[in-house]
Write an enzyme that holds these catalytic residues in place. Structure first.
Site, PDB file in Angstrom:
ATOM      1  N   ARG A  89      38.476  41.384  35.082  1.00 47.54           N
ATOM      2  CA  ARG A  89      37.673  41.916  34.095  1.00 47.54           C
ATOM      3  C   ARG A  89      38.154  42.769  33.175  1.00 47.54           C
ATOM      4  NH1 ARG A  89      33.122  44.781  35.223  1.00 47.54           N
ATOM      5  NH2 ARG A  89      32.184  44.449  33.454  1.00 47.54           N
ATOM      6  N   LYS A 133      36.834  48.009  47.352  1.00 51.53           N
ATOM      7  CA  LYS A 133      36.676  46.765  46.689  1.00 51.53           C
ATOM      8  C   LYS A 133      37.372  45.499  47.456  1.00 51.53           C
ATOM      9  CE  LYS A 133      37.460  44.365  42.107  1.00 51.53           C
ATOM     10  NZ  LYS A 133      37.140  44.567  40.874  1.00 51.53           N
ATOM     11  N   ARG A 168      29.874  53.601  37.589  1.00 51.24           N
ATOM     12  CA  ARG A 168      30.248  53.986  38.804  1.00 51.24           C
ATOM     13  C   ARG A 168      29.387  55.112  39.357  1.00 51.24           C
ATOM     14  NH1 ARG A 168      32.879  59.253  38.213  1.00 51.24           N
ATOM     15  NH2 ARG A 168      33.377  59.906  36.283  1.00 51.24           N
TER      16      ARG A 168
HETATM   17  C1  BTN Z   1      37.709  41.759  38.415  1.00 48.19           C
HETATM   18  O1  BTN Z   1      37.402  42.255  39.617  1.00 48.19           O
HETATM   19  O2  BTN Z   1      38.143  42.405  37.798  1.00 48.19           O
HETATM   20  C2  BTN Z   1      37.748  40.130  38.643  1.00 48.19           C
HETATM   21  C3  BTN Z   1      38.772  39.605  39.292  1.00 48.19           C
HETATM   22  C4  BTN Z   1      38.944  38.074  39.183  1.00 48.19           C
HETATM   23  C5  BTN Z   1      40.066  37.518  39.903  1.00 48.19           C
HETATM   24  C6  BTN Z   1      40.189  35.939  40.127  1.00 48.19           C
HETATM   25  S1  BTN Z   1      41.260  35.379  41.090  1.00 48.19           S
HETATM   26  C7  BTN Z   1      41.049  33.651  40.531  1.00 48.19           C
HETATM   27  C8  BTN Z   1      40.714  33.774  39.188  1.00 48.19           C
HETATM   28  N1  BTN Z   1      41.670  33.747  38.321  1.00 48.19           N
HETATM   29  C9  BTN Z   1      42.030  34.742  37.680  1.00 48.19           C
HETATM   30  O3  BTN Z   1      43.269  34.798  36.846  1.00 48.19           O
HETATM   31  N2  BTN Z   1      41.260  35.631  37.831  1.00 48.19           N
HETATM   32  C10 BTN Z   1      40.185  35.100  38.725  1.00 48.19           C
END
Ligand code: BTN
Length: 327
Positions: free
Chosen positions: A121, A186, A321
């Site tokens: 994100r 996390k 947070r």
């Molecule tokens: C976050 O917490 O910021 C979101 C992370 C999301 C990661 C997943 S892995 C599978 C899919 N492909 C990506 O490039 N991102 C999501």
């Protein structure tokens, strides 16, 4: 990643010693190539034990992703999904977005052993080790426009939390809008990208990344406390984990398409790590908002009680947070 790296590791899946000569002959390459594959595996988070005179061995071989195994575990629900496993891709979300735009079928699941440019994100990157994470994306289509899908990432969070709990994980929590936590660390995250017309129909690419067995070297490179499914008690079988998440998603995505987020709000509140806790909401403008998290609205917005009244925040660029030491 060199395709031979994964082939070499697969050959060592029994946990026994294999001589470099034997592996090289099986794959039709030189011993030097195998040595390079072993070195690359180490860089990607899988340490191969190497003993002079005996060869190479994997102490704790990963369970490799297997589309047929996932379909079997899904049972009758398998017909809702088409699971594809790839060894290596930049990002499963990016790859599936292209397919969504080209008319890809709903229920397509793309899972990767390794992402070279995983995305998180707010423009962040998402790092994971080879075989040590479950990284996949699911394409789903909705009749509704994007505005009606604002609660979707929360619903996906519920599905992941339920799945982890069903596999034995204890103390799993969600942090609005879409972090998956275990004991405050996390464990995973969700990245949803939507394409389509404002009034619908829309295609949603639901990306989920879960740490399953986080290599210590990778953990050291991540700028926040992290954990993984094994430490949370859900085990390290990524096929089981994928099937469990898809199973929950099949049910919850149907419910969400039919009735929206509102009926699921009480459950989200129960999973929410910061429910009624003092929080800081960062809007990226240097003026964080202080208050207490008080559940979520029907559209998935976070409700925060501040000294100046109740405010609502939508996902997007907002980060949240906990504020320690306050009641
Ligand atoms: C976050 O917490 O910021 C979101 C992370 C999301 C990661 C997943 S892995 C599978 C899919 N492909 C990506 O490039 N991102 C999501």
């Amino acid at each position: 990643m060199n395709p031979l790296t994964l082939a070499t590791l697969r050959l060592m899946g029994d946990g026994a010693f294999h001589s470099g000569e034997e592996v090289a002959a099986a794959l039709g390459v030189t011993r030097a190539t195998i040595w390079n594959a072993v070195r690359e595996a180490g860089e990607l988070g899988i340490e191969v034990e190497s003993v002079r005179g005996r060869g190479y061995r994997l102490d704790d071989p990963p369970v490799w992703l297997d589309a047929a195994a996932v379909a079997k575990l899904l049972g009758p629900r398998a017909r809702r999904f088409h699971v594809e496993v790839v060894e290596h891709v930049d990002s499963t979300n990016s790859a599936l977005l292209k397919r969504a735009e080209a008319g890809g079928a709903p229920g397509t699941v793309l899972a990767a052993e390794l992402q070279s440019a995983g995305r998180g994100r707010r423009g962040r990157s998402w790092a994971s080790g080879l075989g040590g994470a479950l990284t996949f994306s699911l394409l789903w289509r909705f009749e509704q426009g994007a505005a009606a899908l604002t609660g979707l990432s929360l619903v996906v969070g519920i599905a992941v939390a339920r799945a982890l709990a069903s596999l034995g994980a204890a103390d799993v929590r969600l942090k609005w809008p879409n972090d998956i936590l275990h004991q405050g660390r996390k464990l995973g995250g969700i990245l949803i990208e939507v394409r389509g017309d404002a009034l619908g129909p829309t295609a949603a690419v639901i990306g989920i990344g879960l740490n399953v067995r986080m290599p210590p070297a990778l953990e050291a490179r991540i700028d926040q406390p992290v954990t993984d499914a094994v430490q949370a008690g859900a085990g390290g079988d990524r096929n089981r984990l994928l099937a469990a998440v898809l199973q929950e998603l099949a049910e919850l995505l149907d419910a969400f398409a039919r009735d929206g987020f509102a009926p699921l709000e009480p459950e989200y509140r129960r999973w929410h790590a910061l429910q009624d806790a003092p929080v800081l909401v960062n809007l990226g403008d240097g003026k964080p908002v202080r208050g207490h998290a008080r559940g979520t609205a029907d559209d998935g917005a976070l409700i925060v009680e501040t000294s100046e009244g109740v405010r609502r925040f939508h996902g997007g660029e907002v980060s949240l947070r906990a504020v320690s030491g306050e009641g």
